[in-house]
Design a protein around this motif. Structure first.
Motif, PDB file in Angstrom:
ATOM      1  N   ASP A 102      46.055  39.644  48.306  1.00  0.00           N
ATOM      2  CA  ASP A 102      45.095  39.335  47.248  1.00  0.00           C
ATOM      3  C   ASP A 102      45.706  38.659  46.043  1.00  0.00           C
ATOM      4  O   ASP A 102      46.081  39.289  45.077  1.00  0.00           O
ATOM      5  CB  ASP A 102      44.394  40.614  46.813  1.00  0.00           C
ATOM      6  CG  ASP A 102      43.131  40.292  46.042  1.00  0.00           C
ATOM      7  OD1 ASP A 102      42.704  39.129  46.101  1.00  0.00           O
ATOM      8  OD2 ASP A 102      42.595  41.191  45.401  1.00  0.00           O
ATOM      9  N   ILE A 156      43.246  42.681  52.947  1.00  0.00           N
ATOM     10  CA  ILE A 156      41.929  42.116  52.669  1.00  0.00           C
ATOM     11  C   ILE A 156      41.026  42.299  53.887  1.00  0.00           C
ATOM     12  O   ILE A 156      41.340  41.823  54.978  1.00  0.00           O
ATOM     13  CB  ILE A 156      42.022  40.617  52.332  1.00  0.00           C
ATOM     14  CG1 ILE A 156      42.786  40.412  51.029  1.00  0.00           C
ATOM     15  CG2 ILE A 156      40.633  39.990  52.241  1.00  0.00           C
ATOM     16  CD1 ILE A 156      42.065  40.938  49.818  1.00  0.00           C
ATOM     17  N   PHE A 213      39.513  44.035  41.023  1.00  0.00           N
ATOM     18  CA  PHE A 213      39.388  43.051  42.091  1.00  0.00           C
ATOM     19  C   PHE A 213      39.951  41.718  41.617  1.00  0.00           C
ATOM     20  O   PHE A 213      39.724  41.292  40.485  1.00  0.00           O
ATOM     21  CB  PHE A 213      37.930  42.889  42.506  1.00  0.00           C
ATOM     22  CG  PHE A 213      37.438  43.999  43.388  1.00  0.00           C
ATOM     23  CD1 PHE A 213      37.652  43.960  44.754  1.00  0.00           C
ATOM     24  CD2 PHE A 213      36.777  45.086  42.840  1.00  0.00           C
ATOM     25  CE1 PHE A 213      37.211  44.991  45.575  1.00  0.00           C
ATOM     26  CE2 PHE A 213      36.330  46.113  43.649  1.00  0.00           C
ATOM     27  CZ  PHE A 213      36.543  46.067  45.019  1.00  0.00           C
ATOM     28  N   SER A 259      39.967  38.973  46.726  1.00  0.00           N
ATOM     29  CA  SER A 259      39.054  40.072  47.056  1.00  0.00           C
ATOM     30  C   SER A 259      37.689  39.870  46.423  1.00  0.00           C
ATOM     31  O   SER A 259      36.723  40.544  46.788  1.00  0.00           O
ATOM     32  CB  SER A 259      39.641  41.413  46.617  1.00  0.00           C
ATOM     33  OG  SER A 259      39.914  41.427  45.236  1.00  0.00           O
TER      34      SER A 259
END
Length: 349
Positions: free
Chosen positions: A4, A162, A229, A233
């Motif tokens: 991510d 992910i 996040f 993501s």
């Protein structure tokens, strides 16, 4: 391989994973506090990639690298024997392990495997630059083929996590399978005596931990930190899939935050006594026995407004599990902490 990432030159809030090639390695990113706490994620500025590397070649997240490095220092170094041989899946640019070695007196050898040629070359050059090449050996080859040539009893990794229905996402290499934990579970089947793995609360953590238990592992220590996040993501396809998993009880997160755990699992052994110990937690302010409500406040909406500094950099306090010694001072007794970790990793709904 770090999951991510955001291909940008400036560091975003902790876990937003701003990544760029960084050279030289900044030692200041890896300063830690006393055992039992994690220091707040401090602001930092990433260097622009050199002309030899682009943001599509090598990705670095300073905040996640720092957390991974701290996990290694607290979970690996504090529990390792002298001259221990360790093997790493996915070295990336090498900064987490190098940061750990700079801060510790680890006397063993870590063999890191990295398929990306440019990342492996950068990691190798950094081991020389930081004078840890005798303790950190970089192999630009396949981990699953090379692991058989390394007599290691301990595995370390920050695998991709992910989740998505397929790997047709912004960065396919970050795909961890449909629930984000396929590779993590695969690593648990390799039979290492112990492993330190990063596990995300939105990547089916309960089934992942039960998978570890089914393969003879128990959780003997862990560290947890909240993460917002990030770029990948937050991709609509990924985020919608995470919401679907949340409805199925496989992802645990708030609208903007999730939890990331560094977990030490060890094979159950008959010579390790099982003794009951109290469970203590710290948010860095001396508060123990963190409740689920407190954890939600730490990693939820209430934390968001106060988590960003003037430059938008993260200031997220970490959460670390720690043992209390038994009455007779026995710190070697081992209690399986898996159920306790499950409670924490499923606290965000």
């Amino acid at each position: 391989m770090l999951p991510d990432s955001r291909p940008t030159a400036s560091i975003s809030p902790a876990g937003a994973r701003g990544r760029s090639a960084r050279s030289p390695l900044s030692k200041s990113l890896f300063k830690t506090q006393a055992v039992g706490t994690l220091i707040p994620q401090q602001s930092a500025t990433a260097h622009e990639p050199s002309s030899r590397h682009t943001r599509n070649d090598i990705f670095v997240c300073d905040e996640e690298s720092q957390f991974y490095s701290q996990c290694l220092e607290k979970l690996l170094v504090k529990n390792s024997s002298s001259n221990q041989t360790v093997i790493e899946f996915g070295s990336g640019d090498g900064s987490p392990v190098i940061g750990c070695l700079i801060q510790s007196q680890f006397s063993g050898v870590i063999h890191g495997f990295e398929l990306n040629k440019k990342a492996a070359a950068l990691a190798h050059s950094r081991t020389i630059e930081t004078h840890v090449s005798n303790r950190y050996k970089i192999h630009n080859s396949c981990f699953f083929q090379g692991m058989h040539d390394i007599p290691a009893g301990c595995l370390i990794a920050n695998p991709p996590y992910i989740p998505a229905p397929d790997n047709n996402i912004l960065m396919p290499a970050l795909h961890g399978g449909q629930d984000g934990a396929n590779l993590t579970r695969d690593l648990m089947t390799l039979g290492f005596d112990s492993a330190i793995l990063l596990i995300s609360s939105y990547a089916n953590p309960v089934d992942t931990l039960l998978h570890a238990r089914n393969h003879g592992y128990q959780v003997t220590d862990f560290m947890v930190t909240p993460m917002p996040f990030g770029y990948y993501s937050s991709e609509p396809k990924v985020k919608n899939w995470i919401w679907k998993m949340r409805g199925e009880g496989k992802a645990f997160c708030s609208d903007n935050w999730y939890l990331l755990a560094g977990v030490l699992v060890q094979k159950r052994q008959h010579n390790l006594p099982q003794k009951s110990k109290s469970h203590q937690f710290s948010t860095g302010n001396g508060t123990d026995h963190v409740s689920h409500d407190s954890l939600s406040a730490l990693a939820g909406e209430e934390h968001e407004n106060g988590a960003q500094g003037e430059a938008g950099n993260g200031d997220c306090s970490g959460l670390r599990h720690r043992y209390a010694t038994t009455v007779d001072g026995d710190t070697n007794a081992v209690e399986d902490q898996m159920d306790e970790l499950m409670k924490i990793m499923t606290a965000l709904r």
